[in-house]
Design a protein around this motif. Structure first.
Motif, PDB file in Angstrom:
ATOM      1  N   ARG A 227       0.723  -0.827   0.158  1.00 23.93           N
ATOM      2  CA  ARG A 227      -0.236   0.152  -0.077  1.00 23.93           C
ATOM      3  C   ARG A 227       1.138   0.766  -0.034  1.00 23.93           C
ATOM      4  O   ARG A 227       1.069   2.029  -0.720  1.00 23.93           O
ATOM      5  CB  ARG A 227      -0.770   0.096   1.162  1.00 23.93           C
ATOM      6  CG  ARG A 227      -1.627   0.951   1.491  1.00 23.93           C
ATOM      7  CD  ARG A 227      -2.629   1.442   0.589  1.00 23.93           C
ATOM      8  NE  ARG A 227      -3.316   0.380   0.249  1.00 23.93           N
ATOM      9  CZ  ARG A 227      -3.653   0.563  -2.012  1.00 23.93           C
ATOM     10  NH1 ARG A 227      -3.536   2.121  -2.504  1.00 23.93           N
ATOM     11  NH2 ARG A 227      -4.868   0.228  -1.846  1.00 23.93           N
ATOM     12  N   THR A 228       2.290   0.898   0.896  1.00 22.51           N
ATOM     13  CA  THR A 228       2.942   2.562   0.873  1.00 22.51           C
ATOM     14  C   THR A 228       2.962   2.430  -1.194  1.00 22.51           C
ATOM     15  O   THR A 228       3.331   3.740  -1.187  1.00 22.51           O
ATOM     16  CB  THR A 228       3.950   1.867   1.808  1.00 22.51           C
ATOM     17  OG1 THR A 228       3.704   1.821   2.878  1.00 22.51           O
ATOM     18  CG2 THR A 228       4.899   3.341   1.770  1.00 22.51           C
TER      19      THR A 228
ATOM     20  N   ASP B 152       0.663   4.255  -2.443  1.00 22.60           N
ATOM     21  CA  ASP B 152       0.636   4.999  -2.959  1.00 22.60           C
ATOM     22  C   ASP B 152       1.298   6.479  -2.523  1.00 22.60           C
ATOM     23  O   ASP B 152       0.901   7.841  -3.033  1.00 22.60           O
ATOM     24  CB  ASP B 152      -0.109   5.270  -1.268  1.00 22.60           C
ATOM     25  CG  ASP B 152      -1.239   5.055  -0.835  1.00 22.60           C
ATOM     26  OD1 ASP B 152      -2.063   4.696  -2.355  1.00 22.60           O
ATOM     27  OD2 ASP B 152      -1.778   4.997   0.655  1.00 22.60           O
ATOM     28  N   THR B 153       2.612   6.800  -2.971  1.00 22.14           N
ATOM     29  CA  THR B 153       3.520   6.919  -2.580  1.00 22.14           C
ATOM     30  C   THR B 153       4.444   6.982  -3.997  1.00 22.14           C
ATOM     31  O   THR B 153       4.873   7.936  -3.817  1.00 22.14           O
ATOM     32  CB  THR B 153       4.649   6.998  -1.988  1.00 22.14           C
ATOM     33  OG1 THR B 153       5.237   5.215  -2.296  1.00 22.14           O
ATOM     34  CG2 THR B 153       4.225   7.055  -0.638  1.00 22.14           C
TER      35      THR B 153
ATOM     36  N   SER C 196      -4.061   4.303  -7.385  1.00 24.49           N
ATOM     37  CA  SER C 196      -3.787   5.240  -6.109  1.00 24.49           C
ATOM     38  C   SER C 196      -3.827   6.194  -6.875  1.00 24.49           C
ATOM     39  O   SER C 196      -4.681   6.968  -7.668  1.00 24.49           O
ATOM     40  CB  SER C 196      -2.208   5.059  -6.908  1.00 24.49           C
ATOM     41  OG  SER C 196      -1.849   5.654  -8.275  1.00 24.49           O
ATOM     42  N   PRO C 197      -3.300   7.403  -5.693  1.00 21.26           N
ATOM     43  CA  PRO C 197      -4.351   8.687  -4.949  1.00 21.26           C
ATOM     44  C   PRO C 197      -3.885   9.480  -5.520  1.00 21.26           C
ATOM     45  O   PRO C 197      -4.733  10.438  -6.327  1.00 21.26           O
ATOM     46  CB  PRO C 197      -3.367   9.278  -3.879  1.00 21.26           C
ATOM     47  CG  PRO C 197      -3.253   7.435  -2.971  1.00 21.26           C
ATOM     48  CD  PRO C 197      -2.506   6.666  -3.917  1.00 21.26           C
TER      49      PRO C 197
ATOM     50  N   ASP D 294      -9.001  -1.408  -7.659  1.00 23.24           N
ATOM     51  CA  ASP D 294      -8.328   0.335  -6.679  1.00 23.24           C
ATOM     52  C   ASP D 294      -7.444   0.496  -7.054  1.00 23.24           C
ATOM     53  O   ASP D 294      -7.128   0.720  -8.964  1.00 23.24           O
ATOM     54  CB  ASP D 294      -6.860  -0.717  -5.714  1.00 23.24           C
ATOM     55  CG  ASP D 294      -6.032  -0.421  -4.427  1.00 23.24           C
ATOM     56  OD1 ASP D 294      -6.349   1.405  -4.232  1.00 23.24           O
ATOM     57  OD2 ASP D 294      -5.467  -0.586  -3.870  1.00 23.24           O
TER      58      ASP D 294
ATOM     59  N   CYS E 236     -10.786   8.956  -5.785  1.00 20.08           N
ATOM     60  CA  CYS E 236     -10.192   7.958  -6.321  1.00 20.08           C
ATOM     61  C   CYS E 236     -11.666   6.640  -5.514  1.00 20.08           C
ATOM     62  O   CYS E 236     -11.664   5.508  -6.408  1.00 20.08           O
ATOM     63  CB  CYS E 236      -8.945   7.106  -5.200  1.00 20.08           C
ATOM     64  SG  CYS E 236      -8.010   8.473  -5.261  1.00 20.08           S
TER      65      CYS E 236
END
Length: 486
Positions: free
Chosen positions: A10-11, A14-15, A33-34, A31, A44
């Motif tokens: 997830r990190t 997201d990054t 990503s932001p 899913d 999202c």
């Protein structure tokens, strides 16, 4: 998957700078990503509850790379437009479970900012060119070399205004490590300008590695470019070997005929450009590489991208400083300097002191030179060697005014039979443009196979690489007639 593994994954999503989508086998977005929200203009949460088919219909994105993978079951890459007016490179890969396609993972990279920078660069280049023209118009003498280009005599001939602009532009960008893309017909002098760019740069004392991508067999390309460890494969050097990329360390790597680079090698080259490191064949440890990359081609890379022969993301990586060298017929002011330089080299090489007959100059200046500088130099050498005395005239049987175009393999216009012109312009029943072009290509190659004795001669006549000729002949089932008769 453990809780820690899930948190790590997830990190990463997201990054990440790129924007990720996970789409199931039915096209449902599971899913994202932001960062995708800003690019696609939806939250999202809204994206996660959507189907990619619906997103295409609503104009949120077009086309869908995930649908392409769901349709073919293979990785895909394409240029995508979003409802927010942005352009992105979208790549997607299938994920299989128990032999069935379970989902698709895609990522997109926003190209809009890069495009704006390129447009700004083009505007600055245009302003720079306008400034040079005003300077020439106000105080310079026609054919006089710009003071900033002093010292180029005997190295480059840039008497025409357009070539002086190009040389000055290259001199400005030489201190940087920006990638340079040299464009232009075969024989216009791309290699010579690449070498001069290297001399002007801070890497001028380092190596200049000149690689012709069309001359290395595809089976040997990876070992030649990336090198290999001892014992990497049978027949390899027992001590291993540094590849051409490593040999360019601290200097300039010049990849000529970049359009001939195999797709698999394009992927590996892109990774080297992005990561600044490579891995030799048989090795497990990456090696840092540091070189300035200059590439050249006589092909239209944008068309190659559309046809799937060249990676879009690699094209954008290379197309940072595009420089187009015009053909010799569009800069005839450079011909006298090129002739003088070549005569000086020929006199030194063959130990003579020959001069041109005054009657030849009008023909030299009037010819189109479809093979450009290379054709001019070859003609002068042939004329030098054919001359019985000190004065060089037109070689026997070589009528400059006949002007055979090597790109077409036949005399221009007036020498082409009317039936050939009609054949080139007609479309057979049910024949599309692609099929017509393939037919015309085959006709030209068939005629050259009957006329010339080797694939190298055909390549020189057409202004393309010899490996390209071989591949085209194989595709059309052609053989050189003289070779089959032996």
């Amino acid at each position: 998957m453990s809780e820690l593994d899930s948190a790590i994954l997830r990190t990463i999503i997201d990054t990440a700078h790129d924007h990720f989508f996970v789409v199931d086998a039915l096209g449902e977005v599971r899913d994202v990503s932001p960062g995708a929200a800003a690019v696609y203009g939806m939250s999202c949460e809204a994206l996660r509850g959507s189907n990619v088919r619906t997103l295409v219909e609503q104009g949120v994105l077009k086309p869908s790379v995930s649908l392409e993978v769901l349709s073919t079951g293979k990785p895909a890459q394409l240029l995508q437009h979003t409802g927010t007016g942005r352009r992105v490179i979208a790549q997607a890969h299938p994920v299989y479970s128990e032999g069935r396609l379970a989902c698709v993972v895609s990522r997109s990279m926003d190209l809009t900012d890069l495009q704006l920078l390129q447009e700004e660069y083009a505007l600055l280049q245009q302003r720079f060119s306008d400034h040079l023209r005003r300077s020439v118009g106000e105080g310079a003498v026609a054919g006089e070399r710009d003071p900033e280009l002093a010292g180029l005599s005997g190295v480059l001939e840039v008497r025409s205004g357009v070539m002086q602009e190009i040389a000055l532009l290259l001199k400005r960008v030489a201190p940087t490590d920006a990638n340079v893309l040299m464009l232009g017909e075969s024989g216009v002098g791309k290699t010579a300008f690449a070498r001069q760019l290297h001399r002007w740069s801070a890497r001028g004392d380092g190596p200049f590695i000149d690689v012709n991508c069309g001359a290395i067999p595809e089976s040997l390309f990876e070992s030649e470019m990336f090198g290999y460890q001892p014992g990497a494969f049978s027949g390899s050097n027992p001590k291993g070997k540094a590849g051409l990329l490593e040999q360019a360390a601290g200097g300039t790597l010049f990849l000529d005929e970049i359009g001939e680079l195999p797709l698999a090698m394009q992927t590996k080259l892109l990774k080297v450009i992005q990561d600044g490191s490579l891995m030799r064949l048989g090795d497990t440890t990456p090696r840092r590489v540091d070189f300035r990359l200059v590439v050249a081609t006589n092909q239209n890379l944008a068309e190659a991208v559309e046809e799937g022969r060249f990676r879009l993301d690699l094209y954008y990586r290379l197309n940072v400083i595009p420089v187009t060298l015009p053909p010799l017929r569009e800069r005839r002011e450079d011909i006298p300097g090129l002739v003088e330089r070549q005569l000086k080299q020929l006199n030194h090489r063959y130990g003579g002191d020959k001069i041109l007959d005054s009657g030849v100059w009008q023909e030299l200046m009037g010819r189109d030179w479809p093979g450009n500088v290379r054709e001019l130099e070859n003609w002068l050498e042939r004329a030098w060697l054919s001359a019985a005395g000190r004065v060089i005239a037109t070689p026997e049987g070589d009528a400059l005014s006949a002007s055979t175009d090597p790109r077409l393999g036949e005399p221009q216009a007036r020498g082409r039979p009317a039936t050939a012109q009609a054949a080139a312009s007609r479309l057979d029943e049910g024949e599309g443009l692609k099929d017509a072009l393939a037919r015309i290509e085959r006709d030209i190659l068939a005629a050259l196979c009957a006329e010339l004795s080797s694939s190298y001669a055909i390549a020189e006549r057409l202004g393309i690489s010899q490996p390209s000729v071989v591949r085209k002949m194989q595709r059309h089932g052609l053989r050189i007639r003289s070779a089959t008769a032996q």
